[in-house]
Write an enzyme that holds these catalytic residues in place. Structure first.
Site, PDB file in Angstrom:
ATOM      1  N   ILE A  14      65.538  65.268  44.768  1.00 33.83           N
ATOM      2  CA  ILE A  14      65.512  65.355  43.302  1.00 33.83           C
ATOM      3  C   ILE A  14      64.949  66.705  42.853  1.00 33.83           C
ATOM      4  O   ILE A  14      65.386  67.265  41.848  1.00 33.83           O
ATOM      5  CB  ILE A  14      64.725  64.167  42.688  1.00 33.83           C
ATOM      6  CG1 ILE A  14      65.009  64.047  41.190  1.00 33.83           C
ATOM      7  CG2 ILE A  14      63.231  64.293  42.912  1.00 33.83           C
ATOM      8  CD1 ILE A  14      66.376  63.504  40.880  1.00 33.83           C
ATOM      9  N   SER A  36      54.703  71.077  49.948  1.00 27.24           N
ATOM     10  CA  SER A  36      55.612  70.192  50.683  1.00 27.24           C
ATOM     11  C   SER A  36      55.250  70.278  52.153  1.00 27.24           C
ATOM     12  O   SER A  36      55.030  71.373  52.672  1.00 27.24           O
ATOM     13  CB  SER A  36      57.064  70.634  50.479  1.00 27.24           C
ATOM     14  OG  SER A  36      57.913  69.892  51.343  1.00 27.24           O
ATOM     15  N   ARG A  37      55.185  69.128  52.801  1.00 26.21           N
ATOM     16  CA  ARG A  37      54.727  69.126  54.178  1.00 26.21           C
ATOM     17  C   ARG A  37      55.664  69.958  55.061  1.00 26.21           C
ATOM     18  O   ARG A  37      55.216  70.753  55.874  1.00 26.21           O
ATOM     19  CB  ARG A  37      54.630  67.687  54.705  1.00 26.21           C
ATOM     20  CG  ARG A  37      53.747  67.543  55.923  1.00 26.21           C
ATOM     21  CD  ARG A  37      53.310  66.091  56.124  1.00 26.21           C
ATOM     22  NE  ARG A  37      52.511  65.595  55.002  1.00 26.21           N
ATOM     23  CZ  ARG A  37      51.196  65.833  54.851  1.00 26.21           C
ATOM     24  NH1 ARG A  37      50.525  66.539  55.746  1.00 26.21           N
ATOM     25  NH2 ARG A  37      50.533  65.366  53.808  1.00 26.21           N
ATOM     26  N   LYS A  90      60.119  59.737  37.556  1.00 28.63           N
ATOM     27  CA  LYS A  90      60.178  58.298  37.342  1.00 28.63           C
ATOM     28  C   LYS A  90      60.360  57.598  38.686  1.00 28.63           C
ATOM     29  O   LYS A  90      60.957  58.181  39.576  1.00 28.63           O
ATOM     30  CB  LYS A  90      61.295  57.922  36.366  1.00 28.63           C
ATOM     31  CG  LYS A  90      62.661  58.522  36.631  1.00 28.63           C
ATOM     32  CD  LYS A  90      63.631  58.047  37.627  1.00 28.63           C
ATOM     33  CE  LYS A  90      63.684  56.738  38.215  1.00 28.63           C
ATOM     34  NZ  LYS A  90      64.860  56.631  39.159  1.00 28.63           N
ATOM     35  N   ASP A 168      65.012  51.439  41.453  1.00 29.12           N
ATOM     36  CA  ASP A 168      64.821  52.884  41.312  1.00 29.12           C
ATOM     37  C   ASP A 168      65.905  53.470  40.401  1.00 29.12           C
ATOM     38  O   ASP A 168      65.572  54.151  39.426  1.00 29.12           O
ATOM     39  CB  ASP A 168      64.786  53.583  42.679  1.00 29.12           C
ATOM     40  CG  ASP A 168      64.545  55.082  42.518  1.00 29.12           C
ATOM     41  OD1 ASP A 168      63.391  55.467  42.236  1.00 29.12           O
ATOM     42  OD2 ASP A 168      65.511  55.855  42.616  1.00 29.12           O
TER      43      ASP A 168
END
Lengths: 311, 311
Positions: A14, A36-37, A90, A168
């Site tokens: 996303i 971000s990992r 969201k 979702d």
């Protein structure tokens, strides 16, 4: 006033598909860091975790949390404590009750908290709201049916507790519905279908009503192949209004009124800039509360296992 | 001002065991009618349904809804439309979202809506709240374990969607917890155990936390035989506070501070009279929102079938 310096936390699908292009297209805000990992984004400053980001990039004004809902609350709390404005993808959290605590933290720290509902920024939604404000509503039917394998590849978090499964996408429909209807609604019955190997439902039928007894029916399905359906039909005393293509297109008795381009996330970032500049927050829990009600009140049915790499 | 003329809707176990004696013991309110499909109460005016009651007993000022939560919203809406004050047994509804609609109706009609949480009227609760307001809270542990066969004989609605299963008693613990803690809490994880033949859980483990990261653990069990346990332990910087016997008894480091008689429902009716006389409502959705969160976020486990008449 200079541009708002934004960091994205969680560089998944996303963030890449929607947030990054929308930020680039929005006046007054610029992407200056990523947490971000595993993933990186060109020359943008990179941190492995939000804690590293908050420690290492103190110039950041705001963070957009694009991580799964199960970890978002702790990240939002950390960011607010560090004095950052916070945008939540969201759904805004894994529980309804965690949001009031974040709202209070934002108020105390005088920071913006923005719980986004991207579908509310689809082109047909505001015209639909205005049309319906003046009409007698007879019934509502929602069909929100998509192919999870196409839209959520490899997103195993969606099948975990708090991942919401078919809710979702379905919560997008509820976010539109609760914006366009002039009266509040409540769930009266639901059936949730759980694959035998998943902790979240793959399909759901929901019945809502309102004070006037209006029939409102929603069908969510995560196994739709072929054409995808994201439609809301509202029958009124002056014909049928249909929001189609997730809200981008609006029809009245089959005649097209709005045929918008996909600009939902640009709408989100314009609003985030406005909220920060005017010192406001925007957190509407209603869609998530309806989902929680569906899990509480719904009858559960077990259906066949879901395997992502099906034949 | 004359006595408030009250009707009870739903003449089941809770009405007979608790409401009727409490109404008789409370100044300013009298029982003048009953609506119940099958049961009657001596010479008190009897109607089969709430609609018959509202049509046939216009002198009634207020109704107490002691029916199962799945049917209560429609009854409350009818009573408010007819100009009656409304008392709701706990839980106040089958969904969180139905309550704001009732609150709005009560406001518009200038009537009292009282969503009761009887355990909040237990003798130890207010002293516990005052004690904890000044303390640093380190952890909380709840054990709420009772025998469903003893306390809910024949109440099949409790196993239906919306009946809440073990959360029917468990929500009493949450109603106390959310009253006595100085900070709001939110659910972080849960496991709900559903009998294979029931639509509601028979046991649940819940983890909550708060902004400070306090560990709060609740264990609900509906199959406790022998001694029954309704205890809340709060470890603080000044020792352990324990609410026992459902809130009736309060201990500090093992020393008893409060040993109250059961007067919860008398407290409810005193408060209902006060609310009506002062033109106020009292509706706190927090405990029900936590239960909805538990159903949404909780991991489900299927356990052996529940048969009421077990050997």
């Amino acid at each position: 006033m200079g541009d708002i310096r934004l960091a994205i936390v969680g560089l998944g699908k996303i963030a890449r598909d929607q947030h990054i292009p929308a930020i680039a297209a929005t006046e007054g805000i610029e992407l200056t860091a990523i947490a971000s990992r595993n993933a990186k984004l060109g020359a943008v400053a990179h941190f492995a975790t939000i804690d590293d980001l908050l420690a290492g990039a103190p110039e950041v004004d705001a963070v957009a949390l694009c991580t799964p809902p199960q970890v978002r609350r702790a990240q939002a709390a950390s960011a607010l404590r560090a004095g950052k404005h916070v945008l939540l993808e969201k759904p805004p959290g894994a529980s309804v009750s965690e949001l009031p605590v974040l709202i209070a933290a934002a108020e105390i720290g005088k920071r913006t908290l923005f719980a986004t509902w991207h579908s509310r920024f689809a082109a047909g939604v505001e015209p639909a709201r205005i049309f319906l404000a003046e009409r007698e509503i007879r019934s509502v039917r929602i069909e929100w049916k998509e192919d999870v394998r196409v839209w959520h590849p490899g997103q195993t978090w969606i099948w975990e507790p708090g991942g919401l499964g078919v809710f979702d996408p379905g919560i997008n429909a509820l976010s539109i519905l609760t914006r366009i209807l002039p009266q509040p609604i409540f769930l009266t019955a639901a059936e949730l279908r759980f694959p035998e190997n998943c902790a979240a439902p793959i399909a759901a039928d929901l019945d809502f009503s309102d004070e006037a007894g209006t029939l409102i029916r929603a069908e969510f399905d995560f196994l739709q192949t072929g054409p995808q359906t994201w439609d809301i039909h509202v029958d009124t005393d002056q014909g049928r209004l249909t929001l189609s293509s997730g809200g981008a297109r609006l029809f009245h008795d089959g005649r097209i009124l709005v045929d918008g381009e996909d600009a939902e996330y640009r709408g989100i970032y314009r609003r985030f800039v406005d909220l920060i500049r005017t010192g406001q927050s925007d957190v509407d829990l209603t869609p998530l509360a309806h989902v929680a009600d569906a899990f509480m009140l719904g009858r559960r049915k077990t259906v066949e296992a879901f395997v992502e790499e099906a034949a």
